[in-house]
Design a protein around this motif. Structure first.
Motif, PDB file in Angstrom:
ATOM      1  N   VAL A 167      -9.127   4.092 -14.637  1.00  0.00           N
ATOM      2  CA  VAL A 167      -9.891   2.846 -14.627  1.00  0.00           C
ATOM      3  C   VAL A 167     -10.936   2.973 -13.520  1.00  0.00           C
ATOM      4  O   VAL A 167     -10.915   2.266 -12.496  1.00  0.00           O
ATOM      5  CB  VAL A 167      -8.986   1.632 -14.409  1.00  0.00           C
ATOM      6  N   ARG A 168     -11.827   3.896 -13.697  1.00  0.00           N
ATOM      7  CA  ARG A 168     -12.877   4.152 -12.711  1.00  0.00           C
ATOM      8  C   ARG A 168     -14.183   4.438 -13.436  1.00  0.00           C
ATOM      9  O   ARG A 168     -14.174   5.039 -14.517  1.00  0.00           O
ATOM     10  CB  ARG A 168     -12.521   5.324 -11.812  1.00  0.00           C
ATOM     11  N   ILE A 169     -15.267   4.022 -12.856  1.00  0.00           N
ATOM     12  CA  ILE A 169     -16.600   4.257 -13.421  1.00  0.00           C
ATOM     13  C   ILE A 169     -17.358   5.135 -12.434  1.00  0.00           C
ATOM     14  O   ILE A 169     -17.670   4.693 -11.312  1.00  0.00           O
ATOM     15  CB  ILE A 169     -17.362   2.936 -13.669  1.00  0.00           C
ATOM     16  N   ARG A 173     -13.862   2.518  -8.147  1.00  0.00           N
ATOM     17  CA  ARG A 173     -13.081   1.432  -8.745  1.00  0.00           C
ATOM     18  C   ARG A 173     -14.026   0.344  -9.244  1.00  0.00           C
ATOM     19  O   ARG A 173     -15.177   0.256  -8.790  1.00  0.00           O
ATOM     20  CB  ARG A 173     -12.096   0.871  -7.718  1.00  0.00           C
ATOM     21  N   PRO A 174     -13.549  -0.517 -10.162  1.00  0.00           N
ATOM     22  CA  PRO A 174     -14.409  -1.609 -10.650  1.00  0.00           C
ATOM     23  C   PRO A 174     -14.795  -2.564  -9.523  1.00  0.00           C
ATOM     24  O   PRO A 174     -14.138  -2.636  -8.479  1.00  0.00           O
ATOM     25  CB  PRO A 174     -13.520  -2.306 -11.691  1.00  0.00           C
ATOM     26  N   GLY A 185      -9.525  -4.445   0.657  1.00  0.00           N
ATOM     27  CA  GLY A 185     -10.230  -5.649   0.228  1.00  0.00           C
ATOM     28  C   GLY A 185     -10.128  -5.859  -1.270  1.00  0.00           C
ATOM     29  O   GLY A 185      -9.918  -6.988  -1.734  1.00  0.00           O
ATOM     30  N   TYR A 186     -10.258  -4.774  -2.021  1.00  0.00           N
ATOM     31  CA  TYR A 186     -10.146  -4.855  -3.490  1.00  0.00           C
ATOM     32  C   TYR A 186      -8.768  -5.366  -3.898  1.00  0.00           C
ATOM     33  O   TYR A 186      -8.651  -6.283  -4.718  1.00  0.00           O
ATOM     34  CB  TYR A 186     -10.410  -3.467  -4.075  1.00  0.00           C
ATOM     35  N   ASN A 187      -7.730  -4.783  -3.311  1.00  0.00           N
ATOM     36  CA  ASN A 187      -6.367  -5.190  -3.670  1.00  0.00           C
ATOM     37  C   ASN A 187      -6.100  -6.651  -3.289  1.00  0.00           C
ATOM     38  O   ASN A 187      -5.449  -7.386  -4.036  1.00  0.00           O
ATOM     39  CB  ASN A 187      -5.350  -4.279  -3.002  1.00  0.00           C
ATOM     40  N   VAL A 255      -4.166  -6.906 -15.312  1.00  0.00           N
ATOM     41  CA  VAL A 255      -4.191  -6.876 -13.849  1.00  0.00           C
ATOM     42  C   VAL A 255      -3.482  -5.623 -13.337  1.00  0.00           C
ATOM     43  O   VAL A 255      -3.913  -5.007 -12.342  1.00  0.00           O
ATOM     44  CB  VAL A 255      -3.533  -8.146 -13.268  1.00  0.00           C
ATOM     45  N   TYR A 256      -2.402  -5.226 -14.011  1.00  0.00           N
ATOM     46  CA  TYR A 256      -1.689  -4.004 -13.628  1.00  0.00           C
ATOM     47  C   TYR A 256      -2.624  -2.806 -13.667  1.00  0.00           C
ATOM     48  O   TYR A 256      -2.622  -1.960 -12.745  1.00  0.00           O
ATOM     49  CB  TYR A 256      -0.509  -3.803 -14.578  1.00  0.00           C
ATOM     50  N   ALA A 257      -3.437  -2.708 -14.716  1.00  0.00           N
ATOM     51  CA  ALA A 257      -4.386  -1.589 -14.822  1.00  0.00           C
ATOM     52  C   ALA A 257      -5.431  -1.647 -13.716  1.00  0.00           C
ATOM     53  O   ALA A 257      -5.800  -0.612 -13.142  1.00  0.00           O
ATOM     54  CB  ALA A 257      -5.060  -1.614 -16.194  1.00  0.00           C
ATOM     55  N   LEU A 258      -5.908  -2.832 -13.392  1.00  0.00           N
ATOM     56  CA  LEU A 258      -6.891  -2.969 -12.315  1.00  0.00           C
ATOM     57  C   LEU A 258      -6.287  -2.619 -10.959  1.00  0.00           C
ATOM     58  O   LEU A 258      -6.986  -2.139 -10.064  1.00  0.00           O
ATOM     59  CB  LEU A 258      -7.441  -4.394 -12.286  1.00  0.00           C
ATOM     60  N   LEU A 259      -5.004  -2.866 -10.801  1.00  0.00           N
ATOM     61  CA  LEU A 259      -4.335  -2.544  -9.548  1.00  0.00           C
ATOM     62  C   LEU A 259      -4.050  -1.052  -9.439  1.00  0.00           C
ATOM     63  O   LEU A 259      -4.330  -0.424  -8.402  1.00  0.00           O
ATOM     64  CB  LEU A 259      -3.028  -3.339  -9.432  1.00  0.00           C
TER      65      LEU A 259
END
Length: 383
Positions: A167-169, A173-174, A185-187, A255-259
């Motif tokens: 899940v990265r561009i 991270r997004p 900060g992201y988390n 949300v799990y994938a974003l984490l």
């Protein structure tokens, strides 16, 4: 709406309630517990070290607990047991991963929205086929759909087989709210955004189960034939509740994938994940609204922390489930009122404690007798 406490008459008793929203009033004890729960949720990143586990891992427990809250809509009200709810959790997780890896969507909230839409669509499709079934047939059909999805993802190059998707561009991270963040900060932003949405979802679920629709689901769970007789469109209502249940699972998976920033089939779609989500609902108390959420946190804590206590740490979760079934059949949260009342009575009558010990011993003897009988039937074919 006025926030002044009011008195409700129920079964000849006067109950003081504090209005929270229209149609939702809490007793003073419930209001205090809700306030304490909200404070604990918002303070989790700061005091999680006290329990010996990082807050990010406990965050995962909250996410699986959200999926269990969705499953509980079926389990508690329609009395349907789903063995395939990982399908929606995994759909949400892979929805985020596919949009990020193949379509270069970089905004985290758009990824989450896409995950919810994809997971809800999957729930609509599966619900269409299973809504008319009950008991073991419903359970096996949900399990079968879950396994089909797992096998498809596991063997598909589009989903990168068992290695999964990042899940990265461009290696990053997004973004969240259009801003780039450090790892911490992201988390933290992701966590607090999730907690705010979680509180909204819990309130929405409360209103749903206390609405005419929720009471219709209760009627369906009690007797489908009678529900049809009084004019309730049973299959349609089960289909709707199944879809709502899947939406909660898809949100949690997104949300799990974003984490995690990496999605694989086994942690998200494997049938054991469905079993864990069901376990969470039972562990926390499927007769309550927040019980499955508590169950998710407790189970993830056991799985993560128990490996440092015992060698066979998976056996510990089995023992916990046995203890819950035998001694706390309403789960952790569901058993709290009866435990409190029992302790209050036992302070005035110590003889009741001896009766409890005898009752526990009798229950253990019955469990052993049933186990011996089962082994005899399986091994020797005799009862």
């Amino acid at each position: 709406m006025s926030r002044i406490p009011f008195v409700e008459e129920r079964n000849g008793e006067s109950i003081v309630r504090v209005p929270l929203t229209r149609g939702l009033g809490l007793t003073p004890v419930q209001a205090v517990l809700v306030l304490v729960g909200i404070v604990l949720l918002f303070g989790l990143p700061f005091f999680s070290g006290l329990v010996g586990l990082s807050w990010e891992r406990l965050f995962r427990g909250i996410l699986f607990g959200i999926a269990a809250v969705g499953l509980n809509l079926l389990l508690r009200h329609t009395e349907l047991v789903s063995f395939g709810h990982a399908a929606f959790f995994g759909s949400g997780a892979y929805g985020v991963a596919v949009l990020a890896a193949h379509y270069d969507v970089s905004e985290g909230l758009l990824l989450l929205l896409g995950a919810v839409l994809i997971g809800t669509l999957v729930a609509i499709i599966i619900g269409y086929f299973v809504a008319g079934y009950v008991d073991i047939y419903f359970a096996l059909l949900t399990l079968a759909f879950n396994q089909v999805m797992f096998a498809t993802v596991f063997r598909s190059g589009f989903f990168n087989y068992n290695d999964g998707l990042q899940v990265r561009i461009g290696g990053d991270r997004p973004s969240l709210f259009g801003l780039e963040w450090t790892t911490l900060g992201y988390n933290l932003v992701l966590y607090y955004t999730t907690i705010v949405l979680l509180l909204v979802m819990l309130l929405g679920m409360w209103k749903l189960i206390n609405s005419p629709f929720g009471r219709a689901l209760d009627a369906i769970g009690q007797d489908r034939t009678r529900a049809r007789f009084i004019g309730i469109p049973v299959e349609r209502y089960v289909w709707i509740s199944f879809t709502i249940s899947g939406l909660y699972g898809a949100f949690a998976g997104g949300v799990y994938a974003l984490l995690r920033l990496h999605v694989q089939p086994e942690p998200t779609l494997y049938v054991f994940v469905s079993g864990e989500i069901l376990f969470m609902a039972i562990l926390g108390g499927f007769t309550t609204l927040v019980g499955p959420l508590i169950g998710g946190i407790v189970l993830v804590y056991l799985l993560e922390a128990a490996r440092f206590w015992v060698t066979y740490y998976h056996a510990l979760t089995g023992l916990v489930l046995l203890a819950i079934v035998f001694f706390m059949p309403k789960g952790i949260v569901g058993s709290l009122p009866s435990i409190g009342a029992a302790l209050a009575h036992r302070r005035h009558d110590p003889g009741l404690v001896r009766e409890d010990i005898r009752g526990i011993a009798a229950a253990m003897r019955r469990a052993v007798d049933r186990a011996i009988t089962t082994v005899r039937i399986i091994v020797f074919g005799v009862n």
